[in-house]
Design an enzyme around this catalytic site. Sequence first.
Site, PDB file in Angstrom:
ATOM      1  N   GLY A  60      -8.157 -14.838  -1.598  1.00 43.39           N
ATOM      2  CA  GLY A  60      -8.946 -13.656  -1.258  1.00 43.39           C
ATOM      3  C   GLY A  60     -10.438 -13.965  -1.245  1.00 43.39           C
ATOM      4  CE1 TYR A  91     -11.711  -6.955  -1.519  1.00 47.03           C
ATOM      5  CE2 TYR A  91     -11.261  -4.621  -1.774  1.00 47.03           C
ATOM      6  CZ  TYR A  91     -10.930  -5.859  -1.254  1.00 47.03           C
ATOM      7  OH  TYR A  91      -9.809  -5.987  -0.477  1.00 47.03           O
ATOM      8  CG  ASN A 131      -5.638  -2.215  -4.797  1.00 44.16           C
ATOM      9  OD1 ASN A 131      -5.558  -2.846  -5.848  1.00 44.16           O
ATOM     10  ND2 ASN A 131      -5.340  -2.746  -3.618  1.00 44.16           N
ATOM     11  CD  GLU A 170      -3.109  -1.040   2.092  1.00 46.08           C
ATOM     12  OE1 GLU A 170      -2.924  -0.348   3.122  1.00 46.08           O
ATOM     13  OE2 GLU A 170      -4.129  -1.720   1.914  1.00 46.08           O
ATOM     14  CE1 TYR A 196       0.145  -8.287   0.917  1.00 50.70           C
ATOM     15  CE2 TYR A 196       0.797 -10.152   2.271  1.00 50.70           C
ATOM     16  CZ  TYR A 196       1.065  -9.248   1.259  1.00 50.70           C
ATOM     17  OH  TYR A 196       2.256  -9.317   0.580  1.00 50.70           O
ATOM     18  CB  VAL A 197      -3.783 -12.783  -0.926  1.00 53.77           C
ATOM     19  CG1 VAL A 197      -3.318 -14.075  -1.580  1.00 53.77           C
ATOM     20  CG2 VAL A 197      -5.222 -12.903  -0.433  1.00 53.77           C
ATOM     21  N   GLY A 249      -4.339 -15.126  -7.026  1.00 54.14           N
ATOM     22  CA  GLY A 249      -4.934 -15.803  -8.165  1.00 54.14           C
ATOM     23  C   GLY A 249      -5.349 -17.235  -7.878  1.00 54.14           C
TER      24      GLY A 249
END
Length: 158
Positions: free
Chosen positions: A97, A131, A124, A26, A86-87, A93
Amino acid sequence: MIEIRPATPADVPLILRLVRELAEFEREPDAVKATEPMLEQALFGERPAAEAVIAEVDGTPAGFALFFQNFSTWTGRPGIYLEDLYVTPAARGAGVGTALLRHLAGVALDRGCGRFEWAVLDWNQPAIDFYRAMGAVGMDEWRVQRVAGDSLARLAGR
């Protein structure tokens, strides 16, 4: 196989490492002030302020979500606020998430929550798109407000 499990005190070093990775992603690598003792107290102390779950892929940590309960006076029901999701880059992929969000949506339903909310940085776009694909609706008319540090002390009159 993806497994989501509640964090334990033994996970505190892992959680802090993942928080630092998130901060790096971030673009705020120096913003993390949390320490292991602080996280342990916040997550597992006498009066926990938050909860965390760990995502593992074939037994290897792949991400985490840290959340806490809030309350809506309009719905008269509690909600869940997702502070961090967080992944790890290696696990992106692979559905981690999605698994974390589905897990927390289930927690919200099990607890009778009326809402499951979080914030996302406006730059982002991949996360925003993800989302939206999961059914989230942007609350663009709302602006987050924050008081911290010296401003918090001044507001408190201290």
